[in-house]
Motif scaffolding. Structure first.
Motif: not given
Length: 275
Positions: A158-173
């Motif tokens: 989670a320490r690795v993934a959460v900041p990356d997912y937040l930066r990538f954003g819901p639209v890109n997701t």
């Protein structure tokens, strides 16, 4: 170029006018480089545990693809074919003529697309927890699978993934996940002439059921091998680096793939029926 721990360096290359970040281990002369391709919405940082294990064998390169991690955002979401082209540009900039690709999750269809577009550049492919296709459709089902997987992963992930997912954003997701589930990964796998190793985890909710794995295996070529790591979820590269690196090394060396008693998990090669 910045020196990091244990002989690793960090730097950037320019791809179509944008800086792309990558990590690279110490050069190992005479060995084909190993390039690690990260998954959906996340940087290459979570691939480092396995890359470090393989660094004594070959030069290992772990990029953050355009728009991910420490690489520049291109202002729009790159699809899988575009990410494959970008990866080829990265190989060109680093002077890597032929490599072994180790993809995880979305990194698997990207690796297959690179092998499809430029088979002379890829010596072998390792597909770790390949994602995409009908088993991950539609979006609601895929979200539930991701939520199940999150509960099964190593908590340090989670320490690795959460900041990356937040930066990538819901639209890109939304845009990229929709494309990933529609991408013809199976077609690419069945047509590739590049020797391929698939590594799957017994606790990965994103993987199809055993009957589907056997069905696909009947269609796959004889140079496709499937190994199962008992107890592993989706991010095997992070949670089981010792077992995964042992499997990869054995396969690359042409040795029988057996369990590494010193690493968590239990590995066995699936006996695949052929058509």
């Amino acid at each position: 170029m910045v020196d990091t721990d244990a002989g690793w360096t960090e730097s950037t290359v320019e791809v179509e006018g944008h800086n792309v970040f990558y990590r690279q281990s110490t050069d190992v002369p005479g060995a084909l480089p190993i390039v690690h391709v990260h998954g959906f919405g996340i940087s290459g940082a979570y691939l480092m545990p396995t890359a470090r294990k393989l660094a004594s064998r070959a030069t290992n390169v772990v990029p953050d693809l355009p728009g991910y991690g420490k690489s520049e955002n291109w202002g729009y979401t790159l699809g899988i074919p575009a990410l494959a082209v970008a990866l080829l540009h990265i190989l060109d900039e680093l002077g890597l003529e032929k490599v072994v690709l180790v993809g995880n999750s979305m990194g698997c269809p990207i690796s297959l697309e690179v092998a499809h577009a430029a088979p002379d550049r890829v010596d072998r492919i390792v597909l770790v927890s390949p994602a995409g296709g009908i088993h991950n459709q539609g979006l609601g089902r895929a979200v539930r699978q991701l939520a199940q997987d999150g509960a099964r992963e190593n908590r340090r992930m989670a320490r690795v993934a959460v900041p990356d997912y937040l930066r990538f954003g819901p639209v890109n997701t939304f845009h990229l996940f929709s494309e990933m589930t529609r991408f013809p990964s199976l077609e690419r796998l069945l047509k590739t002439q590049v020797p391929t190793l698939a590594v799957i985890g017994s606790k990965d909710p994103l993987m199809p059921p055993p009957a589907r794995v056997r069905e696909v295996s009947r269609l796959a070529s004889d140079h496709t091998t499937v190994a199962l790591i008992e107890g592993a979820a989706h991010a095997i590269n992070f949670s089981h680096p010792g077992e995964l690196s042992h499997v990869i090394t054995s396969w690359l060396d042409g040795r029988e793939i057996v369990d590494d008693p010193d690493s968590p998990g239990y590995t066995r090669v699936l006996q695949l029926p052929r058509s």
